[in-house]
Design a protein around this motif. Structure first.
Motif, mmCIF file in Angstrom:
data_model
loop_
_atom_site.group_PDB
_atom_site.id
_atom_site.type_symbol
_atom_site.label_atom_id
_atom_site.label_comp_id
_atom_site.label_asym_id
_atom_site.label_seq_id
_atom_site.Cartn_x
_atom_site.Cartn_y
_atom_site.Cartn_z
ATOM 1 N N HIS A 124 37.335 -19.627 22.552
ATOM 2 C CA HIS A 124 38.336 -19.018 23.415
ATOM 3 C C HIS A 124 37.830 -17.675 23.960
ATOM 4 N N THR A 125 37.192 -16.892 23.099
ATOM 5 C CA THR A 125 36.656 -15.610 23.542
ATOM 6 C C THR A 125 35.551 -15.815 24.579
ATOM 7 N N GLY A 126 34.700 -16.792 24.330
ATOM 8 C CA GLY A 126 33.654 -17.094 25.299
ATOM 9 C C GLY A 126 34.211 -17.520 26.642
ATOM 10 N N HIS A 127 35.278 -18.317 26.619
ATOM 11 C CA HIS A 127 35.892 -18.751 27.868
ATOM 12 C C HIS A 127 36.499 -17.573 28.622
ATOM 13 N N GLY A 128 36.963 -16.572 27.879
ATOM 14 C CA GLY A 128 37.449 -15.359 28.532
ATOM 15 C C GLY A 128 36.349 -14.676 29.328
ATOM 16 N N TYR A 129 35.133 -14.676 28.789
ATOM 17 C CA TYR A 129 34.014 -14.087 29.517
ATOM 18 C C TYR A 129 33.611 -14.946 30.716
ATOM 19 N N LEU A 130 33.762 -16.250 30.605
ATOM 20 C CA LEU A 130 33.504 -17.099 31.772
ATOM 21 C C LEU A 130 34.466 -16.760 32.904
ATOM 22 N N GLN A 131 35.722 -16.514 32.547
ATOM 23 C CA GLN A 131 36.694 -16.153 33.565
ATOM 24 C C GLN A 131 36.339 -14.807 34.198
ATOM 25 N N ARG A 132 35.906 -13.860 33.380
ATOM 26 C CA ARG A 132 35.484 -12.569 33.919
ATOM 27 C C ARG A 132 34.289 -12.742 34.856
ATOM 28 N N ALA A 133 33.377 -13.632 34.480
ATOM 29 C CA ALA A 133 32.213 -13.883 35.333
ATOM 30 C C ALA A 133 32.645 -14.448 36.681
ATOM 31 N N GLU A 134 33.591 -15.381 36.640
ATOM 32 C CA GLU A 134 34.080 -15.961 37.894
ATOM 33 C C GLU A 134 34.752 -14.898 38.757
ATOM 34 N N LEU B 224 28.274 -13.705 31.706
ATOM 35 C CA LEU B 224 27.790 -15.022 31.283
ATOM 36 C C LEU B 224 26.909 -14.919 30.040
ATOM 37 N N LEU B 225 26.081 -13.879 29.976
ATOM 38 C CA LEU B 225 25.272 -13.675 28.767
ATOM 39 C C LEU B 225 26.157 -13.444 27.556
ATOM 40 N N MET B 226 27.239 -12.678 27.737
ATOM 41 C CA MET B 226 28.129 -12.428 26.616
ATOM 42 C C MET B 226 28.858 -13.710 26.215
ATOM 43 N N ALA B 227 29.236 -14.514 27.182
ATOM 44 C CA ALA B 227 29.861 -15.805 26.871
ATOM 45 C C ALA B 227 28.918 -16.662 26.037
ATOM 46 N N ALA B 228 27.638 -16.670 26.408
ATOM 47 C CA ALA B 228 26.658 -17.469 25.659
ATOM 48 C C ALA B 228 26.582 -17.015 24.208
ATOM 49 N N ARG B 229 26.638 -15.705 23.976
ATOM 50 C CA ARG B 229 26.617 -15.202 22.602
ATOM 51 C C ARG B 229 27.815 -15.713 21.806
ATOM 52 N N TRP B 230 28.998 -15.607 22.373
ATOM 53 C CA TRP B 230 30.202 -16.034 21.655
ATOM 54 C C TRP B 230 30.202 -17.542 21.413
ATOM 55 N N PHE B 231 29.758 -18.308 22.386
ATOM 56 C CA PHE B 231 29.694 -19.758 22.196
ATOM 57 C C PHE B 231 28.721 -20.107 21.073
ATOM 58 N N HIS B 232 27.562 -19.424 21.042
ATOM 59 C CA HIS B 232 26.622 -19.691 19.952
ATOM 60 C C HIS B 232 27.229 -19.334 18.603
ATOM 61 N N LEU B 233 27.863 -18.175 18.504
ATOM 62 C CA LEU B 233 28.447 -17.759 17.227
ATOM 63 C C LEU B 233 29.557 -18.702 16.776
ATOM 64 N N ALA B 234 30.181 -19.405 17.716
ATOM 65 C CA ALA B 234 31.208 -20.389 17.353
ATOM 66 C C ALA B 234 30.640 -21.487 16.463
ATOM 67 N N THR B 235 29.312 -21.716 16.532
ATOM 68 C CA THR B 235 28.700 -22.810 15.772
ATOM 69 C C THR B 235 28.371 -22.425 14.336
ATOM 70 N N LEU B 236 28.552 -21.161 13.953
ATOM 71 C CA LEU B 236 28.105 -20.724 12.628
ATOM 72 C C LEU B 236 28.994 -21.232 11.502
ATOM 73 N N ALA B 237 30.278 -21.434 11.770
ATOM 74 C CA ALA B 237 31.193 -21.961 10.756
ATOM 75 C C ALA B 237 31.352 -23.459 10.951
ATOM 76 N N PRO B 238 31.724 -24.193 9.890
ATOM 77 C CA PRO B 238 31.959 -25.642 10.030
ATOM 78 C C PRO B 238 32.989 -25.896 11.126
ATOM 79 N N TYR B 239 32.610 -26.734 12.089
ATOM 80 C CA TYR B 239 33.456 -26.923 13.262
ATOM 81 C C TYR B 239 33.083 -28.252 13.905
ATOM 82 N N THR B 240 34.058 -29.121 14.072
ATOM 83 C CA THR B 240 33.768 -30.462 14.589
ATOM 84 C C THR B 240 33.258 -30.424 16.030
ATOM 85 N N GLU B 241 33.608 -29.370 16.762
ATOM 86 C CA GLU B 241 33.170 -29.287 18.148
ATOM 87 C C GLU B 241 31.978 -28.346 18.321
ATOM 88 N N ALA B 242 31.208 -28.164 17.240
ATOM 89 C CA ALA B 242 30.026 -27.302 17.336
ATOM 90 C C ALA B 242 29.053 -27.775 18.412
#
Length: 333
Positions: free
Chosen positions: A43-53, A68-86
């Motif tokens: 969700h935080t990453g998507h907020g940065y996508l909206q800011r980029a747009e 967009l670079l900041m969005a990429a960071r947040w999306f990557h960090l989303a994968t660190l915890a167990p998550y079915t949509e990693a």
């Protein structure tokens, strides 16, 4: 582990990757369970996508690229915890990173081959090229400060995902012979000699490749294991390795291969080993032996450094960048 403890454990890694520490606190303080980690970070990453747009629509392409670079960071960090949509989060990180470079560095190019993909950045006539090798659950989107430090010194940088890493984790698994992947990278990039820097498990991959691939001319490791004992690994690390290796038996066999005792004397390229004395992962805080066994090894231990030394960037990042630059170019950085 609950969400509060997990967030505390990832604190220096996340801030070292470049996210704002205050925003990280706001996002993680709102988590009611560890299951909220992935969705909240997405969700935080998507907020940065909206800011980029919004920035793009306002005619501010540079701001759009930075968002967009900041969005990429947040999306990557989303994968660190167990998550079915990693896998989705990794794909979004990959896409945002690519869009950012298209805006900010039009000369950057996507380079892919068997078992790897990534972005080549920097001048076409750079005096040296450094391949950044990620680790157990890291990816090319995580170490942007390292890439920036190398680019600022005039080097080209290839930030990659290999088998079982980053955007390739959804379709591939770890391989023990990572030197073959590095060899294919060198062939595809068309360079005669390269530098390698490996982080966490990537340190093992980089050291192994330096021992077995003669075109590696410089190498550095950060928080890389000398050897691993499956029984000593914390359960979360075992779980991640099991996922990335393709099953428990494959993970156990992979861990058995992580041993540099026989390979270290074969690393003829100048080697810098960096580790933090506060690293809590068993098998990782033993880099002194790697540096001692390598013919041209040097060792930098940071007393207060943790795993990946996100809490100690000034104590090692400039030194590591200078080591690779001087070794590849023969001139002071």
């Amino acid at each position: 582990m609950n969400a509060t403890d997990f967030a505390a454990a990832q604190w220096t890694r996340a801030t070292g990757a470049g996210v704002d520490p205050h925003e990280y606190r706001r996002v993680t303080d709102s988590l009611s369970s560890l299951g909220d980690w992935g969705p909240s970070f997405l969700h935080t990453g998507h907020g940065y996508l909206q800011r980029a747009e919004n920035a793009e629509n306002a005619g501010s392409p540079r701001s759009a690229g930075e968002y967009l670079l900041m969005a990429a960071r947040w999306f990557h960090l989303a994968t660190l915890a167990p998550y079915t949509e990693a896998p989705r989060a990794a794909a979004e990180a990959d896409h945002a990173f690519g869009r950012a470079l298209t805006v900010l560095e039009p000369d950057a190019r996507r380079v892919s081959g068997e078992g790897f993909t990534g972005w080549l950045r920097g001048p076409a006539d750079a005096p040296g090229t450094v391949v950044v090798v990620p680790g157990l659950n890291s990816a090319k989107e995580e170490f942007l400060d390292l890439a920036s430090a190398l680019l600022a010194r005039g080097l080209a940088v290839f930030a990659m995902d290999g088998p079982g890493q980053g955007v390739l984790a959804a379709t591939t698994t770890f391989v023990p012979d990572y030197e073959r992947v590095v060899g294919r990278v060198i062939d595809t990039l068309g360079v005669a000699r390269i530098g390698l820097v490996g982080l966490s498990l990537g340190g093992y991959f980089a050291a192994r490749a330096a021992a077995l691939e003669p075109r590696v001319a410089a190498v550095a490791t950060v928080s890389g294991p000398f050897r691993l004992d499956w029984e000593e690994l914390p359960p979360p690390v075992r779980d991640i390795m099991t996922q990335r290796a393709g099953g428990a038996a494959a993970a156990h066999e992979f861990a058995r291969h992580v041993d540099l005792a026989a390979l270290a004397p074969r690393i003829v390229a100048p080697l810098l080993v960096v580790e933090g004395e506060q690293d809590a992962i068993p098998g990782v805080a033993n880099g002194e032996r790697l540096a001692r066994l390598a013919p041209h090894g040097s060792y930098l231990s940071v007393p207060h450094g943790d795993h990946l030394l996100g809490n100690a960037r000034p104590d090692w990042l400039p030194h590591l960048s200078d080591h690779l630059t001087h070794t590849l170019t023969g001139t002071p950085a």
